[in-house]
Design an enzyme around this catalytic site. Structure first.
Site, short mmCIF file in Angstrom:
data_model
loop_
_atom_site.label_atom_id
_atom_site.label_comp_id
_atom_site.label_asym_id
_atom_site.label_seq_id
_atom_site.Cartn_x
_atom_site.Cartn_y
_atom_site.Cartn_z
CE LYS A 38 -6.67 -8.99 0.58
NZ LYS A 38 -5.27 -8.66 0.80
CE LYS A 47 -1.63 -8.36 7.12
NZ LYS A 47 -1.79 -7.29 8.12
P1 NAD Z 1 -5.60 0.41 -1.36
O1 NAD Z 1 -6.73 -0.07 -2.19
O2 NAD Z 1 -5.73 1.64 -0.56
O3 NAD Z 1 -4.28 0.59 -2.27
C1 NAD Z 1 -3.96 -0.27 -3.34
C2 NAD Z 1 -3.46 0.58 -4.49
O4 NAD Z 1 -3.09 -0.29 -5.56
C3 NAD Z 1 -4.52 1.55 -5.04
O5 NAD Z 1 -4.00 2.87 -5.02
C4 NAD Z 1 -4.77 1.05 -6.46
O6 NAD Z 1 -5.03 2.09 -7.38
C5 NAD Z 1 -3.46 0.35 -6.77
N1 NAD Z 1 -3.57 -0.66 -7.82
C6 NAD Z 1 -4.49 -1.65 -7.94
N2 NAD Z 1 -4.22 -2.40 -9.04
C7 NAD Z 1 -3.11 -1.86 -9.61
C8 NAD Z 1 -2.36 -2.17 -10.77
N3 NAD Z 1 -2.69 -3.19 -11.58
N4 NAD Z 1 -1.29 -1.39 -11.07
C9 NAD Z 1 -0.94 -0.36 -10.27
N5 NAD Z 1 -1.63 0.00 -9.16
C10 NAD Z 1 -2.69 -0.75 -8.84
O7 NAD Z 1 -5.22 -0.84 -0.42
P2 NAD Z 1 -4.34 -0.80 0.92
O8 NAD Z 1 -5.24 -0.64 2.09
O9 NAD Z 1 -3.18 0.10 0.70
O10 NAD Z 1 -3.85 -2.33 0.96
C11 NAD Z 1 -2.79 -2.80 0.13
C12 NAD Z 1 -2.41 -4.19 0.61
O11 NAD Z 1 -1.94 -4.11 1.97
C13 NAD Z 1 -3.57 -5.18 0.63
O12 NAD Z 1 -3.10 -6.45 0.25
C14 NAD Z 1 -4.04 -5.16 2.07
O13 NAD Z 1 -4.70 -6.36 2.44
C15 NAD Z 1 -2.72 -4.96 2.80
N6 NAD Z 1 -2.81 -4.30 4.12
C16 NAD Z 1 -3.62 -3.23 4.33
C17 NAD Z 1 -3.65 -2.63 5.58
C18 NAD Z 1 -4.52 -1.42 5.88
O14 NAD Z 1 -4.66 -1.06 7.08
N7 NAD Z 1 -5.07 -0.75 4.89
C19 NAD Z 1 -2.83 -3.10 6.62
C20 NAD Z 1 -1.99 -4.19 6.36
C21 NAD Z 1 -1.99 -4.79 5.11
#
Ligand code: NAD
Length: 294
Positions: free
Chosen positions: A239, A171
């Site tokens: 990050k 990744k």
């Molecule tokens: P986001 O911030 O939209 O979603 C994360 C969610 O986790 C939020 O809704 C938040 O409220 C929740 N959260 C945080 N701490 C929490 C806790 N202690 N208990 C319960 N819920 C909690 O982030 P995202 O864009 O969905 O990304 C999530 C992961 O996927 C990250 O690691 C990111 O790097 C990875 N990612 C993101 C993308 C993208 O295009 N957005 C693509 C691939 C990978």
């Protein structure tokens, strides 16, 4: 089967909803943001009271959380999965972590008899929504096979890449390349704009020429519409690149292009763009030139 899903944000939300739509499993979700939970309960998911409650009631628990510290807290913290799940429960972490974090979480869970696959994903919100993401899985081969149908229920491609840690390696390499492509795409668009070409025509040319990339194709529509709503937040991209550069240092790989992109991301964040989509790095060039690509 009882499936738990913790973290139903930009990526977790659509992936979770695809599991709800595409399988007969009972899905229970928990997120700190009630609106994110409501988007899943509206189509048939159940709302869990806490991480602990979801962990205790599930056979498989997915996590999709922003930063490595959130993953460690939700899996190994006091109210977390290791403390509350039954032995034999499987955790599948879809977040982007460092290999070291993934290994630490795996061994902390294993101490409580909980198994783990690390399963970072690529494709962004559009592909998470239409169920065509790619999942790169690190973990025990038999555990991978046993959970493959579930992983396939919300993806197009699932690739087993080795033991826990190797999913993160795959990744971080992918994202480092994608961010370098996005920075280069920004430079190309701004160079063309400054040199006077109609940027829509330039976009059409490059989409059909050798400079094309996923990053370039994605950047044009966002820039033309001035839409930098995440998507994929710049803070999360920063990050990922930080973790990739740490990995490069650990293995002694002299990264040369990615550190420049890190400087670009740092500049964008210093201008207050951390919460914007990662494509907002384009605006660093726009601000330098005093013009917009549109
Ligand atoms: P986001 O911030 O939209 O979603 C994360 C969610 O986790 C939020 O809704 C938040 O409220 C929740 N959260 C945080 N701490 C929490 C806790 N202690 N208990 C319960 N819920 C909690 O982030 P995202 O864009 O969905 O990304 C999530 C992961 O996927 C990250 O690691 C990111 O790097 C990875 N990612 C993101 C993308 C993208 O295009 N957005 C693509 C691939 C990978």
């Amino acid at each position: 089967m009882k499936v738990g899903f913790i973290g139903v944000g930009n990526m977790g939300g659509p992936m979770c909803r695809n599991i709800i739509r595409n399988t007969n499993h009972a899905v229970t979700v928990f997120d700190l943001n009630p609106e994110a939970v409501a988007a899943c309960t509206a189509i048939g998911g159940a709302a869990g009271a806490s991480t602990a409650a979801v962990a205790a009631a599930s056979d498989v628990v997915f996590t999709s959380l922003p930063m490595p510290k959130h993953v460690e807290e939700v899996t190994l913290g006091a109210g977390g999965i290791a403390a509350h799940a039954r032995p034999g429960t499987v955790v599948i972490d879809l977040s982007t972590n460092s290999p070291a974090t993934a290994r630490r979480v795996e061994s902390g869970l294993a101490a409580k008899g909980v198994k783990m696959l690390e399963a970072p994903v690529s494709g962004g919100v559009p592909r998470a929504t239409d169920g065509t993401i790619v999942i790169m899985v690190g973990g025990d081969a038999a555990l991978f096979e046993a959970n493959l149908p579930l992983l396939k229920s919300f993806s197009r491609e699932v690739i087993h890449v080795g033991e826990v840690g190797m999913g993160s390696v795959a990744k971080l390499c992918n994202n480092m390349l994608a961010f370098c492509n996005a920075a280069a795409a920004s430079e190309a668009l701004l160079l063309g704009a400054a040199a006077g070409i109609d940027v829509h025509k330039l976009y059409d040319v490059i989409c059909n020429a050798s400079g094309n990339s996923d990053a370039f194709r994605g950047l044009g529509p966002k820039a033309f519409a001035r839409n930098f709503t995440p998507g994929f937040a710049l803070d999360l991209a920063h990050k990922d690149l930080r973790l990739a550069l740490e990995m490069a240092d650990e293995v002694g790989m002299p990264a040369m292009i990615a550190p420049q992109v890190m400087t670009l991301m740092r500049t964008a964040r210093a201008h207050g763009m951390g919460g914007d989509d990662s494509s907002a790095v384009l605006r660093v060039y726009e601000q330098a030139l005093g013009r917009e690509v549109k």
